[in-house]
Design an enzyme around this catalytic site. Structure first.
Site, mmCIF file in Angstrom:
data_model
loop_
_atom_site.group_PDB
_atom_site.id
_atom_site.type_symbol
_atom_site.label_atom_id
_atom_site.label_comp_id
_atom_site.label_asym_id
_atom_site.label_seq_id
_atom_site.Cartn_x
_atom_site.Cartn_y
_atom_site.Cartn_z
ATOM 1 N N GLN B 212 0.966 -1.444 -0.195
ATOM 2 C CA GLN B 212 0.091 -0.010 -0.049
ATOM 3 C C GLN B 212 0.952 1.371 0.213
ATOM 4 O O GLN B 212 0.356 2.446 -0.209
ATOM 5 C CB GLN B 212 -0.836 0.028 1.355
ATOM 6 C CG GLN B 212 -1.856 -1.160 1.184
ATOM 7 C CD GLN B 212 -2.501 -1.139 2.754
ATOM 8 O OE1 GLN B 212 -2.398 -2.200 3.204
ATOM 9 N NE2 GLN B 212 -3.284 -0.086 3.152
ATOM 10 N N PHE B 243 -5.852 -3.723 3.562
ATOM 11 C CA PHE B 243 -6.493 -3.617 4.809
ATOM 12 C C PHE B 243 -5.483 -3.095 5.845
ATOM 13 O O PHE B 243 -5.939 -3.107 7.168
ATOM 14 C CB PHE B 243 -7.188 -4.942 5.527
ATOM 15 C CG PHE B 243 -7.891 -5.690 4.144
ATOM 16 C CD1 PHE B 243 -9.015 -5.404 3.850
ATOM 17 C CD2 PHE B 243 -7.481 -6.976 4.018
ATOM 18 C CE1 PHE B 243 -9.650 -5.887 2.695
ATOM 19 C CE2 PHE B 243 -8.138 -7.697 3.131
ATOM 20 C CZ PHE B 243 -9.382 -7.229 2.468
ATOM 21 N N GLU B 247 0.793 -1.805 4.545
ATOM 22 C CA GLU B 247 1.188 -0.469 4.860
ATOM 23 C C GLU B 247 2.838 -0.529 5.039
ATOM 24 O O GLU B 247 3.416 0.280 4.256
ATOM 25 C CB GLU B 247 0.446 0.232 5.914
ATOM 26 C CG GLU B 247 0.814 1.668 5.837
ATOM 27 C CD GLU B 247 -0.233 2.538 6.717
ATOM 28 O OE1 GLU B 247 -1.192 2.378 6.858
ATOM 29 O OE2 GLU B 247 0.328 3.870 6.633
ATOM 30 N N ARG B 325 -5.150 7.258 17.371
ATOM 31 C CA ARG B 325 -6.386 7.343 16.668
ATOM 32 C C ARG B 325 -7.310 6.527 17.687
ATOM 33 O O ARG B 325 -8.479 6.826 17.590
ATOM 34 C CB ARG B 325 -6.194 6.648 15.409
ATOM 35 C CG ARG B 325 -7.649 6.963 14.376
ATOM 36 C CD ARG B 325 -7.365 6.434 13.132
ATOM 37 N NE ARG B 325 -6.983 7.474 12.100
ATOM 38 C CZ ARG B 325 -7.652 8.209 11.603
ATOM 39 N NH1 ARG B 325 -9.158 8.332 11.565
ATOM 40 N NH2 ARG B 325 -7.169 9.391 10.736
ATOM 41 N N ARG B 357 -7.302 -1.367 8.967
ATOM 42 C CA ARG B 357 -8.501 -0.766 8.716
ATOM 43 C C ARG B 357 -9.210 -0.047 10.091
ATOM 44 O O ARG B 357 -9.604 -0.865 10.798
ATOM 45 C CB ARG B 357 -9.387 -1.809 8.050
ATOM 46 C CG ARG B 357 -10.504 -1.219 7.318
ATOM 47 C CD ARG B 357 -11.365 -2.021 6.427
ATOM 48 N NE ARG B 357 -12.460 -1.603 5.578
ATOM 49 C CZ ARG B 357 -13.008 -2.315 4.613
ATOM 50 N NH1 ARG B 357 -13.009 -3.557 4.467
ATOM 51 N NH2 ARG B 357 -13.923 -1.801 3.621
ATOM 52 N N PHE B 359 -7.536 1.525 11.968
ATOM 53 C CA PHE B 359 -6.070 2.169 12.695
ATOM 54 C C PHE B 359 -6.142 2.579 14.088
ATOM 55 O O PHE B 359 -6.035 3.890 14.513
ATOM 56 C CB PHE B 359 -5.900 3.354 11.616
ATOM 57 C CG PHE B 359 -4.311 3.778 11.733
ATOM 58 C CD1 PHE B 359 -3.464 2.793 10.892
ATOM 59 C CD2 PHE B 359 -3.651 4.816 12.141
ATOM 60 C CE1 PHE B 359 -2.153 3.114 10.968
ATOM 61 C CE2 PHE B 359 -2.334 5.045 12.247
ATOM 62 C CZ PHE B 359 -1.492 4.401 11.584
ATOM 63 N N THR B 459 -3.369 11.681 10.589
ATOM 64 C CA THR B 459 -3.326 12.605 11.932
ATOM 65 C C THR B 459 -1.769 13.074 11.916
ATOM 66 O O THR B 459 -1.621 14.059 12.430
ATOM 67 C CB THR B 459 -3.394 11.980 13.181
ATOM 68 O OG1 THR B 459 -2.783 10.766 13.304
ATOM 69 C CG2 THR B 459 -4.973 11.699 13.284
ATOM 70 N N ALA B 528 -5.769 5.189 5.538
ATOM 71 C CA ALA B 528 -6.559 6.383 6.366
ATOM 72 C C ALA B 528 -7.837 6.616 5.540
ATOM 73 O O ALA B 528 -8.367 7.859 5.785
ATOM 74 C CB ALA B 528 -5.660 7.455 6.651
ATOM 75 N N GLU B 730 -12.755 2.970 5.903
ATOM 76 C CA GLU B 730 -12.721 2.527 7.063
ATOM 77 C C GLU B 730 -13.849 2.531 7.956
ATOM 78 O O GLU B 730 -14.247 1.708 8.889
ATOM 79 C CB GLU B 730 -11.490 3.295 8.023
ATOM 80 C CG GLU B 730 -10.285 2.704 7.313
ATOM 81 C CD GLU B 730 -9.191 3.894 8.001
ATOM 82 O OE1 GLU B 730 -9.026 5.101 7.652
ATOM 83 O OE2 GLU B 730 -8.212 3.202 8.689
#
Lengths: 495, 778
Positions: B212, B243, B247, B325, B357, B359, B459, B528, B730
């Protein structure tokens, strides 16, 4: 040993294949992807659980009229060995679309209803839906769910796939469009011609695979190679190879031996050949013991049920195999055969200890005999799992009880997942015997589970849960015998 | 010029807001969509396998790899020392994550070496032949261990605070404390990790990898090799699911493949087996939430204090922003007049947990909804009543400030919930269920309506940027490339719709091309939920630039004014004349107009001061709600989801078909997380649920029997996003909190709803039965 052939011959889509240097543990999936570059079939887990590798395998099967018919079934290519493919027709996703690229109705519906997202599970799902499409033009939602029990999708939540399956079922364009329907007769003739009359032996370097044509050939092979690994459906042995990287040599494939495929029904009971798949056994078992049928619906996915056999489930001796507890409760016996003859013993005596069965070198499981239920017998088998379908049992309880004047006359209760082997609950049985069939009796008998079992804790369940649920299954059995609704049924509309 | 040039063209195929199917759908079903393992391998490709350790925490005293190297077919064995420049792939640059363990093992299954062999099978067999000698060290597996062991953190914690929670808790008429365990989750993307590295000239290497985050792979490979980023090109056409699991977790495989490829001058592929993938790569964090809530007799929440402790694993990875988060969503849709929330990102000897997903948001929200349940059961009320009482107010209300001091200006939760409550006939069904439970001995039912409010933006503010590269070729065909990656979510389709819409051309003219660091640099992860917000805008910007040049060209050539040049379906309208698009482009090319542009976008308005715990971290919020009804079997704890109704907000949908797919899929994935998906480590720290045989994601038969999903069609993003749409990846994952709460209600029926069942997650049949047992006789 007499042999007709030293090669495995089958049809792949529209190409005839003959392999004379295949290793006994070579998988169908690797053959498709690495050697034939048919990359539509994916590897998701290499253990027969996710279904991304689903292909159809056509084979000549004994039908109900003792004739033969060409049946196509989904299988997991990842754990199916190439050595077991003789005289079959392997159909992969690449074979579905027309030569001009026109999609098959099943594929088109998946596109139209947004049934794919990442697309990786999709070819496998298409194949499972295709198998359903071939046999059912008006499937219920439950039937579709069942067809998809062996296919994981992580993206869609399945809803659009169900809609696609419903829509596709109604799409019946000119028969000529469907690749299997189009070639059915010709393929059946070809498979007849490819069928072996004598043992096939294929060697690759030091390795050897043997495909006997009949039980006599099997007995001879095992006499020659007493340490050979017998493989029926490979739904367990497949993982020894793909996960444990075990080298198996030699391997004897028994999935095509006609004598082991027989199911004989009589007044006294059912005789089931060791090579009968769960799918093939379903009808006979479900009609004689309806609760057994519901249990089989939850054993593995459709692909595993098409490959796996009851004989293998027994020979394997797993403490969590799904068929031994109900078979023990029903009083089944197992027949073992070797070159020296045949013997049979009560199934419960076959399981000696964890991983240890009463199978002597050179012996193989030939058949299982399941006695018929008497008129007043009550029988039920309950499987408890984390996920309802395609999950290995946390515990499995099977109950067979008969009453006389509202008192318990006979009781056979067997559990899986509660001990190192499938095991009878003899203390529970004793607590029930000759007692009135009441809730109070059940409550007293529940305590006896503590005498029979000391279940372990693992990732499937804690020992405490297993114990509590086991006791409660007896209560469920009682309540259901009183006509109360005591479990959630998912497949109420599947015959 | 043909006559049609003067007729008004009607429409194009595939504009924004159209129900277009996934661009690869045809290829998916035909088996012709290529994933990396399907690509033809370069001649001489070698295959890698990881050598895994089998201690949770130990010093490596000796590593004897002679048997590994001696297996015929093995070409090379790599250890940490073979990393040319750096053995570090920590995405946060904390230098806490080695490519291969060196000296010390920090989790059971941590790779300590890699085998490169002629075939994958040989590499896998060889990897098991190592003889490693360890000196065991004490290990901490879960949150409780980590707390008992002193509570070492992998990254600094966050505190969000507003008002004086401590004082108000003391003053509150009612007060409740509790704890909740929330389990982690394995991504179970159907396509496992994979990387194929092909060495090039000089110091170059090209890597195809299922990721990703191509730019991070590029930077990590460059760092490990000790080459500049410009030597490394990373490509990905599609993933078989991500998902969040792809990442950062692809770094290891890409780095090892690249190192081996450079060393051996041959292409090298790493495709770990599913078991190795599940053991050696990170998962969703599990949490222990400690909460303390003060409220009044009506159920109005007065103060909340909570600690969110997370199992982070041995390194930081993304645990900082994930636990942040969690706090950002520990309020879900409710106003807390006084609040103090603290995160505790704990170090454990387990695989380093990562993005998944939501996060951290889902865990924050599950903890929050437990608090609502507690209040409701304490007061003998329907949790929905408590929810409505505590919703954030609208724009002008004094109840619209979050614990992080952002004002909520786009609140639509009340309308969403009330519409759903009516359409799903919540009240009547709840009454019927309470009635049913009175007379049903074994089977009990439950129903719950839970809301979702989810903040959209990374964020970490600087990640909110994106690029796109658009070429218009002189035949009028369009080439689209952007920094986002396709993992099934339909991003490529949506961005292509943006271009089709911008140029007013049929989407068939737009060629969607594989994501590559060579075309669009310095991209953010596709994460995100930001993919279409960011990349859609970047593509829109590229189209805008090209269109501006085309308009200028038309003004000059046709001697007109810019207002008289418009892009209409498959044509450009100049004055009263309609010039077919391709013909117009051909003329522009001949006039030497630049037909290529790099587009760029950065999200406006947002800022975040983490140290102060204040700011506007989110550009906007996405909302939704679900009603779930379940049945449980009180003898075994087994259950069934009978019916689910969803109303979800995606603003003005870019593609309703794709968005509904995201909602349905997210729902079932979240339901799996909260119900049957259980990660189980043994006392040695071994993950024993490392394959689909032991780790149970939902099947078709687990999905709700009745599943009604609707988008809030009246919704439009208050912010100027692409087409006024909202992110969708998400937020739906949290809708099935309603399933958890419905299970809880069914359990609560055992004690006549007088006690909150405190059902932890995953609510496996075992947890449900044990909760039933706890409540029996009370």
């Amino acid at each position: 040993m007499a042999q007709a052939s030293d090669s495995i011959r089958f049809i792949l889509n529209d190409t005839e294949i003959a392999l004379s240097d295949v290793a006994p543990t070579a998988t169908l999936l690797d053959f498709l992807r690495l050697e034939r570059r048919l990359t539509g079939t994916k590897e998701g887990c290499a253990e027969g659980d996710c279904g991304a590798c689903t292909v159809l395998v056509g084979r000549l099967a004994i039908d109900s009229k003792d004739g033969e018919s060409l049946v196509y079934e989904t299988v997991n290519a990842c754990i199916r060995f190439v050595g077991s493919m003789n005289a079959t027709h392997v159909v992969t996703v690449e074979h579905l679309a027309g030569s001009d690229g026109t999609l098959h109705p099943v594929q088109q519906a998946m596109v139209d209803f947004h049934g794919s997202q990442c697309g990786f599970c999709t070819p496998g799902i298409v194949m499972s839906l295709y198998a359903l499409w071939l046999t059912n033009d008006n499937p219920s939602r439950a039937a579709i769910e069942k067809a998809l029990q062996g296919n994981l999708c992580r993206c869609t939540g399945y809803e659009p796939i169900l809609r696609a399956a419903e829509a596709a079922a109604k799409e019946r364009p000119a028969v000529v469009f469907d690749p299997i329907t189009r070639t059915r007769e010709a393929v059946a003739a070809r498979l007849k011609a490819l069928r072996q009359s004598e043992t096939i032996i294929v060697r690759k370097e030091e390795d050897c695979l043997i495909v006997p044509a009949d039980t006599a050939g099997l007995a001879t092979a095992l006499a020659d190679y007493p340490t050979a690994t017998i493989v029926a459906g490979a739904t367990d042995v497949g993982l020894w190879v793909t996960k444990q990287m075990r080298s198996l040599n030699p391997v004897v494939f028994i999935n095509a031996i006609p004598e082991l495929q027989r199911i004989e029904s009589s007044k006294t009971g059912l005789a089931i050949g060791a090579g009968v798949s769960y799918t093939a056994a379903f009808e006979a078992l479900a009609s004689a013991y309806p609760s057994f049928g519901r249990l089989l619906d939850r054993l593995g996915g459709e692909q595993v049920r098409n490959m796996g056999t009851i004989g293998g489930n027994i020979a394997n001796g797993s403490p969590i195999g799904d068929s031994p507890p109900p078979l023990i409760a029903l009083g089944a016996t197992v027949s073992l055969r070797s070159k020296d003859g045949t013997r049979s013993l009560p199934l419960e005596n076959f399981f000696i200890a964890y991983g240890k069965q009463d199978r002597r070198p050179g012996e193989f499981v030939e058949s299982i005999f399941v006695p018929a239920l008497a008129e007043d017998d009550r029988f039920a088998a309950y499987k408890v799992t984390k996920r309802r379908d395609e999950d290995i049992s946390a515990l499995l309880g099977a109950f067979r009880i008969s009453l006389e004047a509202d008192r318990v006359k006979t009781a056979r209760i067997a559990f899986g997942g509660m001990a190192a082997t499938p095991k009878r609950a003899k203390a529970v049985e004793a607590a029930l015997m000759r007692q009135p069939w009441t809730e109070d009796t059940v409550r007293i008998a529940q305590a006896a589970f503590e005498t029979d079992f000391q279940p372990i804790s693992d990732w499937r369940a804690t020992g405490a849960y297993r114990m509590l649920a086991a006791k409660n299954l007896l209560m469920r059995f009682f309540l259901e015998s009183m006509g109360e609704k005591a479990q959630i049924e998912r497949f109420e509309d599947v015959a | 010029m043909d006559k049609s040039a003067f007729e008004e063209p009607t429409t194009i195929t595939g504009p924004m807001h159209n129900e277009l199917r996934h661009d690869s759908a045809h290829k998916h079903v035909a088996g012709t969509a290529d994933y990396i393992d399907d690509m033809p391998e370069p001649a001489g490709t070698l295959h890698g396998a990881l050598g895994l350790t089998d201690r949770a925490h130990a010093e490596i005293v000796d590593m004897d790899l002679s048997a590994v190297a001696a297996l015929p077919g093995v070409v090379s064995v790599l250890t940490a020392k073979d990393m040319p420049h750096s053995n570090d792939i920590s995405p946060t640059h904390l230098h806490d994550e080695p490519v291969l363990a060196e000296g010390r093992v920090q989790f059971h299954g941590q790779p300590a070496f890699a085998v490169i062999a002629e075939t994958r099978d040989i590499a896998r067999r060889a990897a098991r032949l190592a003889k490693i000698t360890y000196r065991d060290l004490p290990h901490m597996i879960d949150v409780a261990d980590a707390m008992a062991g002193g509570g070492e953190l992998v990254t600094p914690p966050l505190t969000l605070q507003r008002g004086d929670a401590e004082a108000e808790l003391k003053r509150a008429p009612r007060r409740l404390k509790g704890k909740m365990r929330i389990g982690g989750q394995e991504h179970f993307y159907l396509e496992g990790h994979i990387a194929l590295a092909i060495p090039g000239e000089d110091d170059e290497v090209t890597v195809w990898v299922s990721t990703q985050h191509p730019s991070e792979i590029q930077h990590m490979v460059a760092q490990v090799l000790g080459v500049p980023s410009n030597a490394v090109t990373v490509n990905v056409r599609r993933m078989g699911g991500g998902f969040g699991g792809k990442e950062t977790q692809g770094n290891q495989f890409a780095a090892l493949a690249a190192v081996a490829a450079r060393k051996l001058r041959r292409a090298v592929k790493f495709r770990p087996d599913r078991d190795d993938d599940m053991v050696a790569t990170g998962k969703r964090h599990d949490f222990l939430v400690d909460y303390d809530v003060g409220f009044d007799d009506e159920g109005q929440i007065l103060a909340v204090q909570a600690t969110y402790a997370a199992r982070c694993g041995f390194s930081a990875d993304l645990s900082g922003p994930v636990t942040d988060r969690a706090l950002f969503h520990a309020d879900n849709a409710y106003f807390y007049p006084h609040v103090k929330l603290t995160s505790q990102p704990l170090k454990t000897n387990t695989v380093s947990n990562t993005a998944f997903r939501g996060f951290g948001g889902p865990q924050g929200m599950v903890g929050c909804e437990r608090i609502i349940e507690e209040v409701a059961y304490a007061l003998g009320k329907d949790p929905l009543e408590i929810r409505k009482l505590n919703f954030y107010g609208d724009k002008d209300s004094d109840r619209n400030v979050t614990p992080y001091h952002q004002k909520i200006e786009d609140n639509i939760i009340r309308r969403i919930v009330e519409e759903l409550e009516a359409s799903a006939e919540y009240q009547a069904r709840r009454t019927a269920i309470v009635e049913f439970n009175r007379s049903s001995r074994v089977i009990r039912k439950g129903i719950a309506l839970t809301p979702v409010k989810f903040g959209i933006s990374f964020t970490l503010t600087h990640l909110n940027q994106a690029g796109a590269l658009v070429h218009v070729y002189n035949d009028g065909s369009v080439h689209l490339n952007h920094g986002g990656t396709e993992m099934g979510q339909g991003l490529y389709t949506k961005v292509a719709q943006v271009l089709a819409d911008s140029f007013q051309i049929d989407i068939g003219r737009v060629k969607i091309t594989a994501t590559t660091t060579g075309k669009v640099p310095n991209t953010s992860a596709t994460a995100a939920s930001s993919g279409s917000d960011l990349n859609g805008m970047a593509a829109f910007d590229a189209a805008r630039q090209i269109k501006a040049r085309l308009v200028a060209f038309a003004v000059e050539r046709w001697q007109t004014t810019p207002e008289n040049v418009t892009f209409v379906p498959n044509h450009v309208k100049i004055g009263e004349e309609f010039v077919p698009f391709a013909e117009f482009i051909g003329q522009a090319y001949a006039a030497r107009v630049q037909l290529s542009a790099a587009g760029f976008y950065k999200t406006p308005k947002i800022h975040w001061d983490r140290a102060a715990g204040r700011g506007t971290p989110f550009y906007y919020f996405a909302y939704g709600a679900a009603v779930s009804e379940v049945s449980i079997d009180t003898l075994t704890g087994e259950y069934l989801v009978d019916r689910v109704d969803v109303l979800h907000d995606v603003g003005r949908s870019l593609n309703p078909a794709i968005d509904i797919g995201q909602v349905e899929g997210g729902f079932v994935q979240g339901m799996g997380w909260l119900t049957t998906e259980e990660l189980w480590w043994d006392e040695k720290g071994r993950l024993r649920t490392h394959a689909p045989s032991t780790y149970k994601i939902p099947l078709a038969s687990d999905r709700p029997k009745i599943f009604n999903v609707r988008l809030a069609e009246w919704s439009e993003n208050a912010e100027k996003t692409i087409g006024r749409s909202k992110a969708v990846g998400e937020p739906p994952l949290m809708l099935p909190i309603s399933v958890l709460e419905a299970l809880s209600m069914a359990v609560a029926s055992i004690a006549d709803y007088r006690e909150c069942p405190r059902l932890d997650t995953p609510a496996t049949p075992e947890r449900v039965l044990m909760a039933v047992e706890r409540l029996r006789g009370r």
